[in-house]
Motif scaffolding. Structure first.
Motif, PDB file in Angstrom:
ATOM      1  N   GLY A 119      -9.060  17.355 -13.135  1.00 33.42           N
ATOM      2  CA  GLY A 119     -10.203  16.875 -12.363  1.00 33.42           C
ATOM      3  C   GLY A 119     -10.730  15.558 -12.880  1.00 33.42           C
ATOM      4  N   GLN A 120      -9.897  14.787 -13.559  1.00 31.24           N
ATOM      5  CA  GLN A 120     -10.356  13.559 -14.207  1.00 31.24           C
ATOM      6  C   GLN A 120     -10.360  12.349 -13.290  1.00 31.24           C
ATOM      7  N   ALA A 121      -9.400  12.276 -12.359  1.00 28.89           N
ATOM      8  CA  ALA A 121      -9.300  11.085 -11.498  1.00 28.89           C
ATOM      9  C   ALA A 121     -10.422  11.064 -10.469  1.00 28.89           C
ATOM     10  N   ARG A 122     -10.842   9.849 -10.122  1.00 26.56           N
ATOM     11  CA  ARG A 122     -11.851   9.665  -9.080  1.00 26.56           C
ATOM     12  C   ARG A 122     -11.222   9.013  -7.857  1.00 26.56           C
ATOM     13  N   CYS A 123     -11.735   9.371  -6.731  1.00 23.28           N
ATOM     14  CA  CYS A 123     -11.254   8.836  -5.462  1.00 23.28           C
ATOM     15  C   CYS A 123     -11.701   7.385  -5.304  1.00 23.28           C
ATOM     16  N   ARG A 124     -10.780   6.512  -4.897  1.00 25.28           N
ATOM     17  CA  ARG A 124     -11.118   5.096  -4.693  1.00 25.28           C
ATOM     18  C   ARG A 124     -12.019   4.888  -3.490  1.00 25.28           C
ATOM     19  N   ASN A 125     -12.088   5.882  -2.617  1.00 24.67           N
ATOM     20  CA  ASN A 125     -12.931   5.736  -1.439  1.00 24.67           C
ATOM     21  C   ASN A 125     -14.352   6.225  -1.688  1.00 24.67           C
ATOM     22  N   CYS A 126     -14.498   7.499  -2.052  1.00 26.95           N
ATOM     23  CA  CYS A 126     -15.844   8.079  -2.173  1.00 26.95           C
ATOM     24  C   CYS A 126     -16.367   8.082  -3.607  1.00 26.95           C
ATOM     25  N   ARG A 127     -15.498   7.739  -4.571  1.00 25.20           N
ATOM     26  CA  ARG A 127     -15.869   7.662  -5.999  1.00 25.20           C
ATOM     27  C   ARG A 127     -16.171   9.016  -6.629  1.00 25.20           C
ATOM     28  N   VAL A 140      -0.560   2.443  -4.837  1.00 28.82           N
ATOM     29  CA  VAL A 140       0.012   1.369  -5.646  1.00 28.82           C
ATOM     30  C   VAL A 140      -0.378   0.029  -5.032  1.00 28.82           C
ATOM     31  N   PHE A 141      -0.432  -0.988  -5.874  1.00 26.41           N
ATOM     32  CA  PHE A 141      -0.577  -2.364  -5.420  1.00 26.41           C
ATOM     33  C   PHE A 141       0.733  -3.081  -5.707  1.00 26.41           C
ATOM     34  N   TYR A 142       1.186  -3.897  -4.748  1.00 19.76           N
ATOM     35  CA  TYR A 142       2.396  -4.690  -4.950  1.00 19.76           C
ATOM     36  C   TYR A 142       1.999  -6.049  -5.507  1.00 19.76           C
ATOM     37  N   GLU A 143       2.494  -6.352  -6.697  1.00 16.37           N
ATOM     38  CA  GLU A 143       2.168  -7.613  -7.361  1.00 16.37           C
ATOM     39  C   GLU A 143       3.391  -8.134  -8.087  1.00 16.37           C
ATOM     40  N   GLU A 144       3.806  -9.342  -7.761  1.00 15.90           N
ATOM     41  CA  GLU A 144       4.886 -10.035  -8.449  1.00 15.90           C
ATOM     42  C   GLU A 144       6.145  -9.178  -8.580  1.00 15.90           C
ATOM     43  N   GLY A 145       6.527  -8.570  -7.478  1.00 14.13           N
ATOM     44  CA  GLY A 145       7.761  -7.809  -7.466  1.00 14.13           C
ATOM     45  C   GLY A 145       7.662  -6.406  -8.033  1.00 14.13           C
ATOM     46  N   ARG A 146       6.463  -5.933  -8.322  1.00 10.44           N
ATOM     47  CA  ARG A 146       6.290  -4.601  -8.901  1.00 10.44           C
ATOM     48  C   ARG A 146       5.229  -3.820  -8.141  1.00 10.44           C
ATOM     49  N   PHE A 147       5.443  -2.511  -8.054  1.00 11.62           N
ATOM     50  CA  PHE A 147       4.434  -1.614  -7.509  1.00 11.62           C
ATOM     51  C   PHE A 147       3.669  -1.017  -8.694  1.00 11.62           C
ATOM     52  N   ASN A 148       2.417  -1.404  -8.824  1.00 10.20           N
ATOM     53  CA  ASN A 148       1.602  -0.964  -9.953  1.00 10.20           C
ATOM     54  C   ASN A 148       0.654   0.152  -9.534  1.00 10.20           C
ATOM     55  N   PRO A 149       0.521   1.206 -10.351  1.00 10.64           N
ATOM     56  CA  PRO A 149      -0.390   2.308 -10.012  1.00 10.64           C
ATOM     57  C   PRO A 149      -1.802   1.793  -9.760  1.00 10.64           C
ATOM     58  N   ALA A 150      -2.447   2.332  -8.713  1.00 15.37           N
ATOM     59  CA  ALA A 150      -3.769   1.840  -8.310  1.00 15.37           C
ATOM     60  C   ALA A 150      -4.747   2.969  -8.042  1.00 15.37           C
ATOM     61  N   GLY A 151      -4.460   4.165  -8.562  1.00 19.78           N
ATOM     62  CA  GLY A 151      -5.399   5.255  -8.406  1.00 19.78           C
ATOM     63  C   GLY A 151      -5.045   6.197  -7.276  1.00 19.78           C
ATOM     64  N   PHE A 152      -6.069   6.884  -6.760  1.00 21.62           N
ATOM     65  CA  PHE A 152      -5.862   7.959  -5.802  1.00 21.62           C
ATOM     66  C   PHE A 152      -7.001   7.994  -4.794  1.00 21.62           C
ATOM     67  N   VAL A 153      -6.745   8.662  -3.670  1.00 22.05           N
ATOM     68  CA  VAL A 153      -7.814   9.003  -2.732  1.00 22.05           C
ATOM     69  C   VAL A 153      -7.665  10.474  -2.362  1.00 22.05           C
ATOM     70  N   HIS A 154      -8.804  11.132  -2.113  1.00 18.85           N
ATOM     71  CA  HIS A 154      -8.766  12.478  -1.561  1.00 18.85           C
ATOM     72  C   HIS A 154      -7.968  12.457  -0.264  1.00 18.85           C
ATOM     73  N   LEU A 155      -7.255  13.518   0.000  1.00 20.42           N
ATOM     74  CA  LEU A 155      -6.616  13.647   1.310  1.00 20.42           C
ATOM     75  C   LEU A 155      -7.665  13.563   2.412  1.00 20.42           C
ATOM     76  N   GLU A 156      -8.828  14.145   2.164  1.00 18.95           N
ATOM     77  CA  GLU A 156      -9.902  14.162   3.162  1.00 18.95           C
ATOM     78  C   GLU A 156     -10.502  12.781   3.408  1.00 18.95           C
ATOM     79  N   GLY A 196     -13.474  12.720   6.268  1.00 22.55           N
ATOM     80  CA  GLY A 196     -13.601  12.505   4.835  1.00 22.55           C
ATOM     81  C   GLY A 196     -14.997  12.792   4.341  1.00 22.55           C
ATOM     82  N   PRO A 197     -15.149  12.944   3.000  1.00 24.04           N
ATOM     83  CA  PRO A 197     -16.463  13.132   2.420  1.00 24.04           C
ATOM     84  C   PRO A 197     -17.355  11.959   2.721  1.00 24.04           C
TER      85      PRO A 197
END
Length: 198
Positions: A119-127, A140-156, A196-197
Motif C-alpha cells: 500500500g505504499q505507492a500513490r496514484c498520480r491522479n488522485c494522490r 512510463v515516460f519515454y525519454e531519450e530512447g528509454r521507457f522510464n518508470p513513472a508511477g501508477f494510477v488506480h484502475l478506477e 474514478g475517485p
C-alpha cells in the motif's frame, strides 16, 4: 520529436527503410530481439518496427525494436511516419490504434496492469494510496530512447487520468505476464468500475 520522415524511401518486398535510417519495418532476422513495448521476444520472421537513434553510450546508432501493435500503442507518432509506406496486412488496424493513442496524450504511458503488492505507492491522479491487492496501471515516460518508470494510477482513476475509459485492449496487450484468470478479473473490474475517485 526531432524525426522528420523524408519523402524518399528505399523499399523491397520485405522491408521499408527511411533513407535517413530513422525507422524501419522488416521481418526479424532472428528471434533474439525483444520488444521495447511488451518485453516479449520478437520471433524470427515476424514483422517488427524499429526506431533508430544515436547511441548515447558509443559511436553509431542503436535500434529500438517493437512489435507493430506495441509501437502503435507506445510510439504512435514514430509508427505513423512510416506506416503509409508499408504493405503490412494489418496496416489499417495499426493506424487506428496509433491514432487512438495520439488522441489521448497519456495513453502511450500505459505499461501494463498489476495488483498492488503493498500500500505504499500513490496514484498520480488522485494522490491517494493504492491499497494492497487492488488493481493499478503502471506508467512510463519515454525519454531519450528509454521507457522510464513513472508511477501508477488506480484502475478506477483511468477515465480522469487518461481522458478515456477505452483502454482495456491497450492495457491487456502490454500486460503479457497476467494469467488468463487475472485477465478476466481485470476485464470484470473495468466493466464495473467506471468512475474514478474524487
Amino acid at each position: 520529436m526531432g524525426f522528420e520522415a523524408p519523402p524518399d524511401f528505399a523499399t523491397d518486398s520485405s522491408s521499408v527503410i527511411l533513407s535517413s535510417v530513422s525507422y524501419v519495418f522488416e521481418p526479424a532476422s532472428s528471434g533474439r530481439s525483444k520488444c521495447r513495448g511488451c518485453v516479449r521476444p520478437i520471433l524470427r520472421g515476424e514483422l517488427r518496427f524499429g526506431e533508430r537513434l544515436p547511441n548515447p553510450y558509443a559511436d553509431g546508432e542503436m535500434t529500438l525494436w517493437f512489435h507493430p501493435l506495441c509501437a502503435a500503442y507506445k510510439r504512435p507518432e514514430a509508427l505513423l511516419q512510416v506506416l503509409p509506406e508499408t504493405d503490412a496486412a494489418d496496416r489499417d488496424w495499426l493506424e487506428r490504434a496509433a491514432r487512438g493513442s495520439l488522441a489521448h496524450r497519456r495513453l502511450p504511458r500505459i505499461d501494463g496492469a498489476e495488483r498492488s503488492p503493498s500500500g505504499q505507492a500513490r496514484c498520480r491522479n488522485c494522490r491517494q494510496s493504492i491499497e494492497r491487492g487492488t488493481w493499478r496501471i503502471r506508467l512510463v515516460f519515454y525519454e531519450e530512447g528509454r521507457f522510464n518508470p513513472a508511477g501508477f494510477v488506480h484502475l478506477e482513476c483511468r477515465q480522469v487520468y487518461f481522458e478515456s475509459n477505452d483502454i482495456l485492449d491497450h492495457v491487456l496487450h502490454v500486460s503479457p505476464n497476467l494469467s488468463g484468470e487475472e485477465r478476466e478479473e481485470l476485464r470484470r473490474a473495468c466493466s464495473t468500475n467506471r468512475a474514478g475517485p474524487a
